[in-house]
Design a protein around this motif. Structure first.
Motif, PDB file in Angstrom:
ATOM      1  N   LEU A 107       0.891  -1.023   0.061  1.00 47.97           N
ATOM      2  CA  LEU A 107       0.006   0.068  -0.011  1.00 47.97           C
ATOM      3  C   LEU A 107       0.831   1.246   0.141  1.00 47.97           C
ATOM      4  O   LEU A 107       1.858   1.280   0.670  1.00 47.97           O
ATOM      5  CB  LEU A 107      -0.835   0.018   1.143  1.00 47.97           C
ATOM      6  N   ARG A 108       0.437   2.391  -1.052  1.00 50.05           N
ATOM      7  CA  ARG A 108       1.164   3.308  -0.757  1.00 50.05           C
ATOM      8  C   ARG A 108       0.667   4.239   0.389  1.00 50.05           C
ATOM      9  O   ARG A 108      -0.150   4.809   0.303  1.00 50.05           O
ATOM     10  CB  ARG A 108       1.104   4.296  -2.141  1.00 50.05           C
ATOM     11  N   ILE A 109       1.395   3.786   1.412  1.00 51.39           N
ATOM     12  CA  ILE A 109       0.498   4.095   2.937  1.00 51.39           C
ATOM     13  C   ILE A 109       0.574   5.559   3.133  1.00 51.39           C
ATOM     14  O   ILE A 109      -0.469   6.162   3.728  1.00 51.39           O
ATOM     15  CB  ILE A 109       1.198   3.393   3.834  1.00 51.39           C
ATOM     16  N   ALA A 110       1.599   6.301   2.840  1.00 44.98           N
ATOM     17  CA  ALA A 110       1.527   7.576   3.181  1.00 44.98           C
ATOM     18  C   ALA A 110       0.861   8.543   2.482  1.00 44.98           C
ATOM     19  O   ALA A 110      -0.343   9.306   3.048  1.00 44.98           O
ATOM     20  CB  ALA A 110       3.058   8.419   3.082  1.00 44.98           C
ATOM     21  N   GLU A 111       0.542   8.120   1.299  1.00 45.67           N
ATOM     22  CA  GLU A 111      -0.348   8.736   0.221  1.00 45.67           C
ATOM     23  C   GLU A 111      -1.931   8.495   0.725  1.00 45.67           C
ATOM     24  O   GLU A 111      -2.579   9.331   0.847  1.00 45.67           O
ATOM     25  CB  GLU A 111      -0.295   8.335  -1.138  1.00 45.67           C
ATOM     26  N   THR A 112      -2.290   7.033   1.085  1.00 46.20           N
ATOM     27  CA  THR A 112      -3.440   6.700   1.780  1.00 46.20           C
ATOM     28  C   THR A 112      -3.723   7.496   2.823  1.00 46.20           C
ATOM     29  O   THR A 112      -5.079   7.838   3.005  1.00 46.20           O
ATOM     30  CB  THR A 112      -3.477   5.188   1.916  1.00 46.20           C
ATOM     31  N   LEU A 113      -3.162   7.561   3.653  1.00 43.11           N
ATOM     32  CA  LEU A 113      -3.273   8.400   5.040  1.00 43.11           C
ATOM     33  C   LEU A 113      -3.447   9.927   4.689  1.00 43.11           C
ATOM     34  O   LEU A 113      -4.375  10.339   5.507  1.00 43.11           O
ATOM     35  CB  LEU A 113      -2.180   8.213   6.113  1.00 43.11           C
ATOM     36  N   ASP A 114      -2.959  10.523   3.699  1.00 45.17           N
ATOM     37  CA  ASP A 114      -2.930  11.882   3.592  1.00 45.17           C
ATOM     38  C   ASP A 114      -4.210  12.246   2.718  1.00 45.17           C
ATOM     39  O   ASP A 114      -4.987  12.969   3.244  1.00 45.17           O
ATOM     40  CB  ASP A 114      -1.756  12.373   2.577  1.00 45.17           C
ATOM     41  N   LEU A 115      -4.637  11.300   2.122  1.00 49.63           N
ATOM     42  CA  LEU A 115      -6.235  11.345   1.326  1.00 49.63           C
ATOM     43  C   LEU A 115      -7.265  11.276   2.597  1.00 49.63           C
ATOM     44  O   LEU A 115      -7.929  12.069   2.175  1.00 49.63           O
ATOM     45  CB  LEU A 115      -6.335  10.360   0.303  1.00 49.63           C
ATOM     46  N   LEU A 116      -6.961  10.248   3.172  1.00 46.99           N
ATOM     47  CA  LEU A 116      -8.048  10.069   4.322  1.00 46.99           C
ATOM     48  C   LEU A 116      -8.115  11.437   5.249  1.00 46.99           C
ATOM     49  O   LEU A 116      -9.259  11.842   5.783  1.00 46.99           O
ATOM     50  CB  LEU A 116      -7.894   8.722   4.932  1.00 46.99           C
ATOM     51  N   LEU A 117      -6.848  11.962   5.548  1.00 47.57           N
ATOM     52  CA  LEU A 117      -6.838  13.067   6.530  1.00 47.57           C
ATOM     53  C   LEU A 117      -7.804  14.138   5.736  1.00 47.57           C
ATOM     54  O   LEU A 117      -8.306  14.986   6.139  1.00 47.57           O
ATOM     55  CB  LEU A 117      -5.466  13.416   6.652  1.00 47.57           C
ATOM     56  N   GLN A 118      -7.267  14.482   4.406  1.00 49.82           N
ATOM     57  CA  GLN A 118      -7.882  15.344   3.585  1.00 49.82           C
ATOM     58  C   GLN A 118      -9.446  15.330   3.829  1.00 49.82           C
ATOM     59  O   GLN A 118     -10.391  16.294   3.770  1.00 49.82           O
ATOM     60  CB  GLN A 118      -7.583  15.437   2.178  1.00 49.82           C
ATOM     61  N   ASP A 119      -9.969  14.144   3.586  1.00 49.41           N
ATOM     62  CA  ASP A 119     -11.327  13.645   3.757  1.00 49.41           C
ATOM     63  C   ASP A 119     -12.125  14.293   4.838  1.00 49.41           C
ATOM     64  O   ASP A 119     -13.041  14.650   5.059  1.00 49.41           O
ATOM     65  CB  ASP A 119     -11.580  12.288   3.515  1.00 49.41           C
ATOM     66  N   LEU A 120     -11.227  14.043   6.038  1.00 48.54           N
ATOM     67  CA  LEU A 120     -11.649  14.380   7.559  1.00 48.54           C
ATOM     68  C   LEU A 120     -11.680  15.921   7.397  1.00 48.54           C
ATOM     69  O   LEU A 120     -12.559  16.498   8.093  1.00 48.54           O
ATOM     70  CB  LEU A 120     -10.535  13.909   8.406  1.00 48.54           C
TER      71      LEU A 120
END
Length: 363
Positions: free
Chosen positions: A144-157
């Motif tokens: 998983l491109r984990i940092a990118e995934t976490l950043d996208l979910l943070l933007q969602d929040l």
């Protein structure tokens, strides 16, 4: 502000749980202090269905892997980005004994779902790969491109005003009959997803977390085959443009997040046992994993304070485990369904009562 759930921590566990709860219509607030070297962000996000020197299937992989695939497919569709990279894993035998161990293990059952090929000598496909004893090509792996995934979910929040980007201050937490109060926030329930820092949590420090430091390198090398992930004492994950992520060390003695010369040397030596390619180290990170004594996650409500829970302890397997377990836990919290006994913290309640006897905390 009033919420159904407050989630403390936004590593892979907290992010997955918060997303799952929000998807089920719950009002969720995430409290997370931005940190570049959290264990989730340092990790390569690897998924390997066949783990360890004993060649065992990863725990519950037949259930966890299809669910994780579906979950990350959903995120990719939502964010219109490729986040999970499917790649085979070439597990290189280090010795003839390791080759023999696999040949004996493979005779015990049907491995065709996860093993694409077995090599008893070098594949010969890349002369720089040191695989004189052969290896196995593991199917259904990837990262998983984990940092990118976490950043996208943070933007969602952030877009939904559901993120408080600050350190959680434990002395501001009050337990109430209705749930919890924190500063100007109230909620029915609070879930700690703090990773290794749970060892400092007064409500859950009795759990047998074993903070484990891991160091990771990123190297640049131009002619190494990027079509698979390599595994021989360390993993080597191609992340694009001639870059490879190499990891990880396991260090129980230094619970800090500082890269060390010893860690760099260990990873470099192990990389050189896989390939003769020349390379340059471009980055070096360290993080702390939330490992557990019995290698099973820690999920469930506090034994006395039902408005508090923990979702933690996935070690290096968070990318594989978190989606399914988050769904299971969300249902348990909302609908009162049962958790898997293997992950429920009730298996350690005896430690809690021992802790009370010795410390008598005023909780």
């Amino acid at each position: 502000m009033n919420y159904d759930f407050v989630v403390v921590g936004h590593g892979i566990a907290g992010a997955t749980l918060a997303y799952t709860l929000r998807k089920q219509g719950q009002q969720v607030l995430v409290i997370d202090e931005p940190k570049a070297n959290s264990a989730s962000r340092v990790a390569a996000g690897l998924v390997n269905p066949v783990a360890g020197k004993r060649f065992a299937k990863s725990w519950l992989v037949d259930t966890l892997l299809p669910y994780a695939d579906s979950f990350y497919d959903e995120l990719e569709e939502r964010f219109k980005q490729q986040l999970f990279i499917h790649k085979p894993i070439y597990k290189v035998f280090s010795t003839i004994e390791e080759q023999n161990n696999w040949m004996a293990k493979s005779a015990e059952g049907n491995w065709s779902e996860y093993i694409g090929a077995t090599y008893t000598q070098s594949t010969g496909q890349d002369p720089s790969v040191q695989d004189q004893f052969g290896g196995i090509m593991i199917r259904k792996g990837g990262y998983l491109r984990i940092a990118e995934t976490l950043d996208l979910l943070l933007q969602d929040l952030q877009q939904d005003n559901a993120l408080l980007p600050e350190r959680f201050e434990m002395d501001q937490l009050r337990l109430t009959e209705q749930g919890i109060a924190y500063k100007n926030i109230t909620a029915r329930h609070l879930i700690f997803c703090e990773g290794w820092q749970a060892v400092q949590n007064p409500y859950f420090r009795w759990l047998p977390l074993q903070p484990t430091k891991g160091e990771v390198l990123e190297v640049q090398t131009q002619d190494f085959n990027p079509e698979c992930i390599y595994n021989k004492a360390v993993y080597v994950v191609p992340v694009g443009e001639g870059r490879f992520k190499i990891g990880a060390t396991y260090n129980w003695r230094q619970p800090d997040e500082l890269p060390t010369p010893e860690g760099k040397e260990e990873l470099s030596e192990r990389f050189e046992q896989i390939t003769t390619q020349t390379y340059q180290v471009s980055r070096h990170w360290a993080g702390i994993r939330p490992a557990v004594r019995d290698r099973r996650p820690l999920v469930g409500r506090h034994p006395e304070h039902a408005q508090l829970s923990v979702f933690n302890g996935m070690g290096s397997k968070g990318v594989l485990m978190a989606p399914y377990l988050a769904n299971l836990f969300a249902k348990a919290l909302i609908e009162g369904t049962e958790l898997l006994p293997d992950v429920h913290i009730s298996r350690y309640y005896s430690l809690y009562y021992d802790y009370l006897k010795h410390h008598n905390p005023e909780l």
